[in-house]
Design an enzyme around this catalytic site. Structure first.
Site, mmCIF file in Angstrom:
data_model
loop_
_atom_site.group_PDB
_atom_site.id
_atom_site.type_symbol
_atom_site.label_atom_id
_atom_site.label_comp_id
_atom_site.label_asym_id
_atom_site.label_seq_id
_atom_site.Cartn_x
_atom_site.Cartn_y
_atom_site.Cartn_z
ATOM 1 N N LYS A 36 0.848 -1.200 0.000
ATOM 2 C CA LYS A 36 0.000 0.000 0.000
ATOM 3 C C LYS A 36 0.884 1.251 0.000
ATOM 4 O O LYS A 36 2.103 1.155 0.221
ATOM 5 C CB LYS A 36 -0.917 -0.015 1.226
ATOM 6 C CG LYS A 36 -0.189 0.033 2.548
ATOM 7 C CD LYS A 36 -1.160 0.056 3.729
ATOM 8 C CE LYS A 36 -0.382 -0.019 5.028
ATOM 9 N NZ LYS A 36 -1.175 0.258 6.199
ATOM 10 N N TYR A 260 17.170 29.310 6.273
ATOM 11 C CA TYR A 260 16.042 30.038 6.864
ATOM 12 C C TYR A 260 16.166 30.169 8.382
ATOM 13 O O TYR A 260 16.575 29.218 9.058
ATOM 14 C CB TYR A 260 14.728 29.305 6.569
ATOM 15 C CG TYR A 260 14.299 29.384 5.125
ATOM 16 C CD1 TYR A 260 13.995 30.613 4.537
ATOM 17 C CD2 TYR A 260 14.194 28.237 4.354
ATOM 18 C CE1 TYR A 260 13.586 30.682 3.210
ATOM 19 C CE2 TYR A 260 13.784 28.300 3.026
ATOM 20 C CZ TYR A 260 13.484 29.526 2.468
ATOM 21 O OH TYR A 260 13.088 29.601 1.167
HETATM 22 C C1 LIG Z 1 -3.646 -4.180 8.476
HETATM 23 C C2 LIG Z 1 -2.174 -4.123 8.267
HETATM 24 N N1 LIG Z 1 -1.482 -5.263 8.234
HETATM 25 C C3 LIG Z 1 -0.150 -5.289 8.044
HETATM 26 C C4 LIG Z 1 0.572 -4.127 7.879
HETATM 27 C C5 LIG Z 1 2.068 -4.213 7.667
HETATM 28 O O1 LIG Z 1 2.740 -3.701 8.751
HETATM 29 P P1 LIG Z 1 4.335 -3.659 8.825
HETATM 30 O O2 LIG Z 1 4.772 -2.664 7.821
HETATM 31 O O3 LIG Z 1 4.612 -3.260 10.215
HETATM 32 O O4 LIG Z 1 4.814 -5.031 8.510
HETATM 33 C C6 LIG Z 1 -0.095 -2.905 7.928
HETATM 34 C C7 LIG Z 1 0.663 -1.673 7.804
HETATM 35 O O5 LIG Z 1 0.392 -0.625 8.313
HETATM 36 C C8 LIG Z 1 -1.511 -2.899 8.126
HETATM 37 O O6 LIG Z 1 -2.211 -1.758 8.175
#
Ligand SMILES: Cc1ncc(COP(=O)(O)O)c(C=O)c1O
Length: 367
Positions: A36, A260
């Site tokens: 994602k 800045y």
């Molecule tokens: C529902 C869910 N599962 C798994 C993960 C993966 O987490 P990580 O990056 O800590 O492995 C995420 C990431 O935010 C998540 O929202």
């Protein structure tokens, strides 16, 4: 035209090695790779293509649009959508082979009232994160109801930890106990899903008992640890390296104010180099306080506030020229390594924030 500017060099072999290391740590249980948010800034399509070649069991995105982007790019792997169920996702899930999240009684009614064409679903239970998910305490009621819904394929049951990357695992263990109770209830109702999953990166390292038969992993794949409170013993390395060119070198006198706000002034006569990368590209702005870049294994201090597109460094007597590249974070044979964990610890942030905040403007180069 040759590109000149900040770059993200993305090492797909390193992604594969990180994947293999995780796989061996979890005794070959299956992986749902979290891609994602543009694969945590790395570029979802390229990352998904590499993981598909590794025969990853599942990819996970957050939005329907992210899933469609992967399908349009020819990705064939299973894709799970973490976000709340929507009518749009239900309409095209079967056609695009997308797996949907069912996380409330409302979703259940929604499924009853809409034709779902045998869509694959994973049922999410809230065991203490207090985000999406059916209350674990209502699992029996929920599972009995959903087992009566036709035209759905209950392929998975899952939950999500809120503290699995912390040193004190008491809350995570409570969550795990609750989740185990949900699984017992499901079995008693003859719901035997193909996948049971609960682990994120923190749990993979801290809570082996939560692996079940699939882990949802993001951060470890990209080569950083989720926090400082996990055993850092996997030998993963950063997949992304952020480099940027020096575009100006100036000789300045002791006491010269830089950037800045004038919050930094030189303590001796020196050379200041301007680097073409700023917070719009993903250089964390608070990092200037203690921050540095690497040039041929030497630390060059960031001087003054990081600007939107550029930052300044003190190069002292070192020989550095227009066009030389410095390493902002990641790993490079020429320069050395700065892991995002070091930066995030220093500025009281997390690698999640820093990775997903990388800019769109730098060129991503895959190799
Ligand atoms: C529902 C869910 N599962 C798994 C993960 C993966 O987490 P990580 O990056 O800590 O492995 C995420 C990431 O935010 C998540 O929202």
């Amino acid at each position: 035209m040759k590109y000149f500017g900040p770059k993200f060099l993305i090492n797909l072999n390193q992604l594969s090695s990180n994947y293999d290391l995780i796989k061996s740590r979890i005794d070959n249980c299956d992986i749902m790779a979290t891609v994602k948010a543009n694969a945590y800034g790395h570029g979802a399509i390229q990352i998904a293509k590499t993981l598909e070649k590794k025969n990853v069991r599942y990819l996970a995105v957050f939005t329907l649009d992210e899933a469609i982007e992967l399908r349009n790019a020819g990705i064939k792997s299973n894709i799970f959508i973490y976000s709340r169920l929507t009518i749009e996702s239900l309409k095209i899930a079967s056609k695009l082979n997308l797996t949907l999240n069912i996380s409330s009684f409302d979703d259940l009614n929604f499924l009853k009232n809409n034709d779902s064409e045998n869509v694959k679903v994973h049922l999410k239970f809230d065991t203490g994160m207090t985000r999406l998910g059916v209350d674990a305490g209502r699992a029996k009621e929920f599972l009995s109801e959903i087992s009566k819904v036709r035209n759905i394929n209950i392929e998975g049951i899952y939950s999500h930890f809120s503290t699995a990357d912390e040193g004190d695992l008491s809350y995570a263990n409570k969550q795990l106990n609750l989740f185990n109770q949900v699984i017992v209830i499901a079995k008693s109702l003859n719901i035997i899903p193909t996948f049971i999953h609960c682990s994120n990166s923190g749990a993979i390292l801290n809570l082996p008992a939560s692996r079940f038969n699939l882990v949802r992993v993001g951060m470890l794949l990209y080569g950083s640890y989720p926090s400082d409170e996990v055993p850092k013993d996997l030998n993963i390395k950063p997949v992304m390296s952020f480099t940027a060119p020096v575009v100006e070198i100036r000789n300045v006198l002791k006491g010269t104010q830089i950037s800045y706000g004038g919050v930094y002034a030189t303590t001796k006569d020196t050379q200041i180099a301007v680097v073409q990368a700023g917070f719009a590209d993903g250089v964390p702005r608070p990092w200037f306080e203690k921050g540095y870049v690497l040039f041929k294994n030497q630390k060059l201090k960031i001087t003054g506030r990081i600007c939107m597109d550029q930052l300044m460094i003190d190069v002292g007597e070192k020989s550095i020229q227009y066009g030389d590249e410095v390493l902002i974070f990641g790993i490079s044979e020429d320069h050395g390594e700065i892991n995002l964990n070091e930066i995030s610890d220093s500025i009281n942030s997390t690698p999640y924030v820093l990775m997903t905040a990388v800019g769109q403007r730098p060129k991503r180069i895959y190799y």
